[in-house]
Design a protein around this motif. Structure first.
Motif, mmCIF file in Angstrom:
data_model
loop_
_atom_site.group_PDB
_atom_site.id
_atom_site.type_symbol
_atom_site.label_atom_id
_atom_site.label_comp_id
_atom_site.label_asym_id
_atom_site.label_seq_id
_atom_site.Cartn_x
_atom_site.Cartn_y
_atom_site.Cartn_z
ATOM 1 N N VAL A 121 36.603 -7.810 28.492
ATOM 2 C CA VAL A 121 36.353 -7.072 27.250
ATOM 3 C C VAL A 121 34.876 -6.749 27.104
ATOM 4 C CG1 VAL A 121 36.402 -7.229 24.731
ATOM 5 C CG2 VAL A 121 38.366 -7.991 26.056
ATOM 6 N N SER A 170 32.844 -6.446 19.271
ATOM 7 C CA SER A 170 33.141 -6.733 20.677
ATOM 8 C C SER A 170 33.258 -8.228 20.934
ATOM 9 C CB SER A 170 32.054 -6.127 21.582
ATOM 10 O OG SER A 170 30.798 -6.751 21.356
ATOM 11 N N SER A 185 36.559 -9.422 19.436
ATOM 12 C CA SER A 185 37.685 -8.998 20.267
ATOM 13 C C SER A 185 37.768 -9.834 21.534
ATOM 14 C CB SER A 185 37.541 -7.515 20.626
ATOM 15 O OG SER A 185 37.477 -6.719 19.465
ATOM 16 N N THR A 237 38.842 -13.456 20.573
ATOM 17 C CA THR A 237 40.238 -13.506 20.132
ATOM 18 C C THR A 237 41.193 -13.327 21.301
ATOM 19 O OG1 THR A 237 39.596 -12.610 17.972
ATOM 20 C CG2 THR A 237 41.930 -12.494 18.573
#
Length: 499
Positions: A447, A462, A465, A468
């Motif tokens: 990511v 970012s 994300s 997570t």
């Protein structure tokens, strides 16, 4: 304490200590904003480390020393507490005076790489901060009384004052000396809520029959342990970092605070809550229950810290930039701090495990051998840091990591000998957690590489994300692998035992 009560108490204490840690980190964020990784930040962190070395030293030994005695003889416990407060008061005042007289020498001893203006600033900060020393000692002894009777909420909330006042003082004054005075005010405000009418807080100097000899016999190994392996080691780390270069002390301290957040939120809280429970089991000689508690704490410590370690190492530069990059904290400061953070993170699981193992040994009444283990670990860390400082902050971080793992393995061996039963290593469980943590790290790396943030908001998005997705991958990997602890937690939740 029943499991449901233990769980609820832990949640309350986690919330309070999380707030404490957030405020403590807010102090570092404000310091980074005003001073970055400058010599001013170095001076405050070195001077505050000396003050906290003296102020928190008693807190680490008061609980393990006094709690078993209070629980064993509750009739005479008020006399013991008041006599302990009297003894501490007599010792704290002259020590404060000596610190004032020799503040310049202390600054030079613990900041040998500082230039003359930085040394003078450090000495001034030490003198201001030492005014809080007697108050912090008094608070430490009173905290043992609350801990013995499983009253954790009031002391935890009182601790918030010690972090809130310095943050307010720094924001209000913008001065490093204002921050030091905030520490003094916070120490006084922290003590006041503990002076309850039903607590024998008035000190006594009538020591006959107060069992102070027994208190001191249990305290001296803990004093040596706390002095060398907990507080003094951080001051020595700062002293060694001061020879690496300007800003190294600040960068190392910022990285250390980031690493310590997960330890405050779970293992340290769990250790504080479990200590009276473990002590009661020892008095009952219920070694089977002790072994079960030890094994479960070990598994959950790994379950929660290994993924945090991997995610932190993958995202360390982005984490530092998001938390600290503002004001005087520039890109060079980000690079310095992220280097120190990356090298220190592999020691996170060991730090969590050792926190629990130490409490377990103290509950068993063994303060000598854990003290020896921790002192040897501290000496190993100092030796490695002096040897590896040629590699800068990365070398200092790896010295901490290696010494932490060596100390934790020694404490685990000691715990095995104490319960008189071998601790079986569940290799399948460890393999599952390591594999799931690797999946989490790989997803987070993908990511962050695919998303190049250009602003603080996009950096936050970012990072959120990546974290997570990594944690989801971690949990899914454990579920697919039929991890025993995850299955047991789900079963308890369905039965309503954890709510």
């Amino acid at each position: 304490m029943q499991p449901k009560t233990l769980f609820r108490t832990s949640l309350i204490l986690i919330a309070a200590t999380a707030a404490y840690k957030v405020l403590g980190f807010a102090e570092k964020v404000a310091l980074a904003h005003f001073f970055g990784t400058s010599t001013t930040a170095d001076a405050y962190l070195a001077g505050a480390a000396v003050v906290l070395l003296m102020g928190f030293l008693l807190g680490d030994i008061a609980g393990p020393t006094l709690v078993p005695m209070i629980l064993h003889d509750q009739t005479n416990s008020p006399r013991t507490l008041r006599a302990s407060l009297g003894l501490v008061s007599l010792a704290a005042v002259p020590l404060t005076g000596l610190g004032w007289l020799y503040a310049a020498q202390l600054a030079h001893l613990f900041g040998p790489g500082f230039d003359q203006p930085t040394l003078l600033m450090t000495a001034t900060i030490i003198r201001i901060g030492l005014l809080a020393f007697p108050v912090m000692c008094f608070t430490a002894v009173l905290g043992a009384w609350y801990q013995a009777f499983e009253q954790f909420t009031r002391p935890a909330l009182a601790d918030l004052m010690l972090k809130l006042a310095p943050v307010i003082a720094l924001i209000a004054t913008g001065s490093v000396y204002g921050l030091a005075w905030g520490l003094v005010v916070g120490a006084v405000l922290r003590l006041m809520p503990l002076l309850q009418a039903d607590v024998p807080w008035l000190p006594s100097w009538r020591w006959r029959g107060a069992r102070l000899t027994t208190v001191l016999q249990h305290a001296y190994p803990l004093l040596l342990t706390s002095l060398v392996s907990v507080h003094l080691i951080s001051v020595i780390e700062n002293a060694i970092a001061s020879t690496v270069g300007a800003g190294a002390v600040a960068a190392q301290t910022y990285a250390r605070r980031i690493v310590e957040v997960p330890i405050i939120l779970l293992p340290q809280v769990l250790g504080r809550v479990l200590f009276p429970v473990l002590t009661s089991l020892v008095l009952q000689r219920n070694y089977q229950a002790l072994q079960q508690w030890l094994a479960r704490c070990w598994r959950w410590s790994l379950l929660l810290t290994l993924p945090l370690m991997v995610l932190g190492m993958v995202l360390c530069q982005q984490i530092v930039a998001l938390l600290l990059q503002r004001g005087a904290f520039d890109q060079q400061s980000v690079q310095l701090t992220s280097t120190a953070l990356w090298a220190a993170l592999p020691g996170l699981p060991a730090l969590a495990l050792s926190t629990l193992l130490i409490r377990f040994s103290y509950a068993m009444g063994d303060t000598r051998w854990p003290s020896v283990m921790r002192v040897l670990g501290a000496l190993l860390q100092i030796g490695l840091a002096l040897w590896w400082r040629r590699w800068g902050l990365a070398g200092l971080g790896w010295a901490t990591t290696v010494s932490l793992w060596a100390e934790t393995l020694a404490l685990a061996w000691l715990a095995q000998k104490t319960v008189q039963q071998p601790i079986k290593l569940d290799w399948r469980f460890m393999g599952q957690v390591l594999g799931a943590s690797s999946v989490a790290g790989g997803l987070a790396w993908w990511v962050i590489q695919s998303w190049q943030p250009s602003s603080p908001s996009s950096l936050l998005l970012s990072l959120t994300s990546a974290s997570t997705l990594g944690l989801i991958g971690f949990v899914v990997s454990l579920v697919l692998g039929r991890n025993a602890e995850i299955g047991l937690l789900w079963q308890h939740w369905r039965q309503g035992r954890i709510r």
